[in-house]
Design a protein around this motif. Structure first.
Motif, short mmCIF file in Angstrom:
data_model
loop_
_atom_site.label_atom_id
_atom_site.label_comp_id
_atom_site.label_asym_id
_atom_site.label_seq_id
_atom_site.Cartn_x
_atom_site.Cartn_y
_atom_site.Cartn_z
N SER A 33 0.81 -1.23 0.00
CA SER A 33 0.00 0.00 0.00
C SER A 33 0.84 1.27 0.00
CB SER A 33 -0.95 0.01 1.20
OG SER A 33 -0.24 -0.06 2.42
N LEU A 34 2.14 1.16 0.29
CA LEU A 34 2.97 2.37 0.35
C LEU A 34 3.31 2.91 -1.04
CD1 LEU A 34 4.52 4.41 2.12
CD2 LEU A 34 6.52 2.94 1.86
N LEU A 35 3.69 2.03 -1.96
CA LEU A 35 4.15 2.47 -3.28
C LEU A 35 3.11 3.34 -3.99
CD1 LEU A 35 6.47 2.38 -5.29
CD2 LEU A 35 5.46 0.28 -6.25
N PRO A 36 1.83 2.94 -4.05
CA PRO A 36 0.84 3.82 -4.71
C PRO A 36 0.65 5.15 -3.99
CG PRO A 36 -0.02 1.59 -4.45
CD PRO A 36 1.22 1.67 -3.62
N ALA A 37 1.00 5.20 -2.69
CA ALA A 37 0.80 6.43 -1.91
C ALA A 37 1.95 7.42 -2.05
CB ALA A 37 0.61 6.08 -0.43
N LEU A 38 3.07 7.01 -2.63
CA LEU A 38 4.27 7.86 -2.67
C LEU A 38 4.03 9.20 -3.36
CD1 LEU A 38 7.16 5.29 -3.29
CD2 LEU A 38 6.60 6.52 -1.18
N PRO A 39 3.32 9.26 -4.51
CA PRO A 39 3.08 10.58 -5.12
C PRO A 39 2.32 11.53 -4.20
CG PRO A 39 2.63 8.83 -6.69
CD PRO A 39 2.82 8.17 -5.36
N ARG A 40 1.34 11.02 -3.46
CA ARG A 40 0.59 11.89 -2.54
C ARG A 40 1.46 12.30 -1.35
NH1 ARG A 40 -4.22 8.46 -3.89
NH2 ARG A 40 -5.54 9.80 -5.20
N ILE A 41 2.28 11.40 -0.88
CA ILE A 41 3.19 11.76 0.22
C ILE A 41 4.10 12.90 -0.22
CG2 ILE A 41 5.12 10.94 1.64
CD1 ILE A 41 3.85 8.12 1.48
N ALA A 42 4.65 12.79 -1.42
CA ALA A 42 5.53 13.85 -1.94
C ALA A 42 4.77 15.16 -2.11
CB ALA A 42 6.14 13.41 -3.27
N ALA A 43 3.53 15.07 -2.57
CA ALA A 43 2.73 16.28 -2.77
C ALA A 43 2.35 16.94 -1.45
CB ALA A 43 1.47 15.94 -3.57
N PHE A 44 2.16 16.13 -0.40
CA PHE A 44 1.73 16.66 0.89
C PHE A 44 2.88 17.18 1.75
CE2 PHE A 44 -2.61 14.32 1.46
CZ PHE A 44 -3.04 14.90 0.27
N LEU A 45 4.11 16.80 1.44
CA LEU A 45 5.25 17.23 2.26
C LEU A 45 5.35 18.75 2.37
CD1 LEU A 45 8.20 14.77 1.54
CD2 LEU A 45 7.24 15.36 3.77
N PRO A 46 5.22 19.49 1.25
CA PRO A 46 5.25 20.97 1.39
C PRO A 46 4.10 21.49 2.26
CG PRO A 46 5.57 20.32 -0.90
CD PRO A 46 5.16 19.09 -0.16
N VAL A 47 2.96 20.81 2.23
CA VAL A 47 1.82 21.22 3.06
C VAL A 47 2.19 21.09 4.54
CG1 VAL A 47 -0.60 20.76 3.62
CG2 VAL A 47 0.21 20.52 1.25
N VAL A 48 2.87 20.00 4.88
CA VAL A 48 3.32 19.80 6.26
C VAL A 48 4.26 20.92 6.69
CG1 VAL A 48 4.70 18.31 7.76
CG2 VAL A 48 3.01 17.30 6.21
N VAL A 49 5.22 21.25 5.83
CA VAL A 49 6.19 22.30 6.15
C VAL A 49 5.49 23.64 6.38
CG1 VAL A 49 8.16 23.62 5.28
CG2 VAL A 49 8.05 21.14 4.91
N VAL A 50 4.57 23.99 5.50
CA VAL A 50 3.84 25.26 5.63
C VAL A 50 3.00 25.24 6.91
CG1 VAL A 50 2.09 26.76 4.60
CG2 VAL A 50 3.83 25.70 3.15
N GLY A 51 2.38 24.10 7.22
CA GLY A 51 1.59 23.99 8.44
C GLY A 51 2.42 24.19 9.69
N VAL A 52 3.61 23.61 9.71
CA VAL A 52 4.50 23.77 10.87
C VAL A 52 4.93 25.22 11.01
CG1 VAL A 52 6.76 23.15 11.81
CG2 VAL A 52 5.30 21.38 10.82
N ILE A 53 5.26 25.86 9.89
CA ILE A 53 5.66 27.28 9.93
C ILE A 53 4.51 28.14 10.44
CG2 ILE A 53 6.31 29.26 8.51
CD1 ILE A 53 7.83 27.28 6.70
N ALA A 54 3.30 27.88 9.93
CA ALA A 54 2.13 28.64 10.39
C ALA A 54 1.88 28.41 11.87
CB ALA A 54 0.90 28.23 9.57
N GLY A 55 2.04 27.16 12.32
CA GLY A 55 1.83 26.86 13.73
C GLY A 55 2.84 27.53 14.63
#
Length: 260
Positions: free
Chosen positions: A198-220
């Protein structure tokens, strides 16, 4: 793709929920997976989200565990928490096919309602220090249950914190040890996702969401110094409580039929 079709994409909404969850975690120190999963479960199956959310959490907890490694209480981590919760995590993962997505949503909703309701009670009553401590077997039993919920939802935090009311750790050791727990158990779950495919198909979404995590941490981090954390925590738990109620209601009204 037009705007209406874009807004109907549940993964786009999950990206927003991830941003909200990591912003909240940066402010309060908890909740990235619990919040993102509880909101996302209104739109998406839990098993589809976990291979995305769990590896994302490893990025943050791995960095924090390394940064605060001097505060980790290794005996509590290695001799008590990880053996018991590791077993519970494997048990919980094994239970997932038996429950199905609708059953998972209902059980997760009950966990969220209990957790948010309990925390709101103590916050509003202003008597969090009055929480009772318990004996060793009580601690280990709830710790195993925390592992099961982590295997089911990657959200063992509520029950683990509940179980640790009988363990004496100062604030810095408690936080660093919990961070190490999530890094270790989420690494285990990620390895399981590699094995079950189940991880391999999720890799594109993980990569796409990583910048979202960074922005969320900065905002927090920005919000952390500008708002009242106590009031913010009350707002977060109210959000979780309402989300849990909505999730449970949707599951019951659907008669355990997955929401499309």
């Amino acid at each position: 793709m037009d705007l209406a079709a874009l807004l109907e994409n549940p993964w786009l909404w999950l990206a927003l929920f991830v941003f909200v969850a990591y912003t909240i975690e940066a402010v309060t120190g908890f909740g990235s997976i619990v919040i993102a999963l509880s909101l996302g479960a209104l739109l998406l199956p839990i098993p589809d989200m976990l291979p995305v959310l769990v590896p994302l959490n490893i990025c943050m907890t791995g960095y924090l565990a390394l940064r605060h490694r001097q505060h980790i209480h290794w005996s509590t981590l290695l001799r008590l928490i990880l053996p018991i919760m590791g077993l519970g995590t494997l048990l919980g993962y094994g239970l997932r096919p038996w429950l199905g997505d609708a059953g998972l949503r209902s059980l997760f909703a009950l966990l969220i309602i209990w957790f948010a309701g309990r925390e709101l009670y103590f916050l509003l009553k202003a008597n969090a220090s009055a929480r009772a401590t318990h004996g060793n077997w009580w601690t280990r039993g709830w710790m195993l249950a925390a592992g099961v919920t982590h295997g089911l939802f990657a959200s063992g935090g509520p029950l683990l914190v509940y179980s640790l009311t009988g363990v004496s750790l100062d604030k810095a050791r408690f936080r660093a040890t919990l961070i190490s727990v999530w890094f270790s158990l989420n690494s285990l779950l990620t390895l399981i996702f590699v094995v079950d495919g189940s991880l391999l198909p999720a890799l594109p979404r993980i990569a796409a969401f990583l910048p979202v995590v960074v922005v969320g941490v900065i905002a927090g981090e920005w919000l952390h110094h500008r708002i009242s954390e106590a009031r913010f925590r009350i707002a977060v738990f109210l959000l979780l409580l309402l989300t849990g109620i909505a999730l449970l209601t949707a599951s019951l009204l659907a008669g355990y039929t997955p929401i499309q």
